[in-house]
Design an enzyme around this catalytic site. Structure first.
Site: not given
Length: 207
Positions: A14, A37, A40
């Protein structure tokens, strides 16, 4: 074509995709892992532009965590999403006072939000704290008021409430304050983003 990926490799893949889709967009190295992050967690690349950081915010957050600071959140959802195992190993814990019965009663009696009372409770904690706010703009407003009154000195404010009423304005208050901050400018954010930013810091310590 579907990719055949082992479970333990999904997150790694990812982040490879995120990096590829960011293309030649330049991210400040010290902020890169936090931004990625957040992307994500949300699949929203706007965070590459709307996440803003005070000078040294990430390093100040890391230093606070390494010294055993606590984290205060404004939702049980954010509390649930933060990696408490890593935090505990560093000597910290997560607090969320929003569901406490006495907080709800006091808020009702005073005619204020539970977030306001919760931040006042947090100001009485003896340890330095990182504030991870993903839902309540009034929490950020109260943090700002407590700071101005000399009653609170956050180690870091993660200001990412989502919504429409006082959201933009409350975030700007934090940006203009003296606190180290990571703020999602605009209306976007959420408890999941607040937790993701906390985890982005925690994972850097355990890498």
């Amino acid at each position: 074509m579907l990719e055949n990926i082992k479970p333990m490799d999904i997150e790694k893949r990812s982040f490879e995709i995120i990096t590829a889709l960011l293309g030649d967009k330049k991210l400040a190295p010290e902020n890169e892992l936090v931004i990625k992050r957040a992307i994500h967690t949300t699949a929203d690349f706007d965070y590459a532009d709307n996440l803003v950081f005070s000078d040294g915010a990430v390093q100040k957050g890391l230093a606070a965590l390494r010294s055993g600071c606590d984290i205060v959140t404004d939702t049980q959802m954010a509390k649930a999403g933060i990696n408490k195992t890593i935090l505990a190993k560093l000597g910290g814990q997560v607090h969320c006072f929003m569901s406490d019965e006495d907080v709800a009663q006091e808020a009702k009696q005073r005619g204020v939000t539970r977030a306001i009372v919760s931040m006042e409770r947090a100001a009485s904690l003896e340890k330095p704290c990182i504030f991870a706010i993903g839902n309540a703009p009034t929490a950020l407003i109260q943090i700002h008021k407590l700071m101005n009154a000399g009653k609170l000195q956050p180690a870091l404010v993660i200001g990412v409430p989502v919504g429409f009423v006082n959201v933009i304005e409350s975030k700007e208050l934090i940006i203009q304050s003296s606190a180290p901050y990571i703020v999602a400018r605009g209306r976007k954010g959420g408890s999941n983003v607040a937790a993701a930013i906390c985890n982005a810091l925690l994972y850097q310590i355990t890498r």
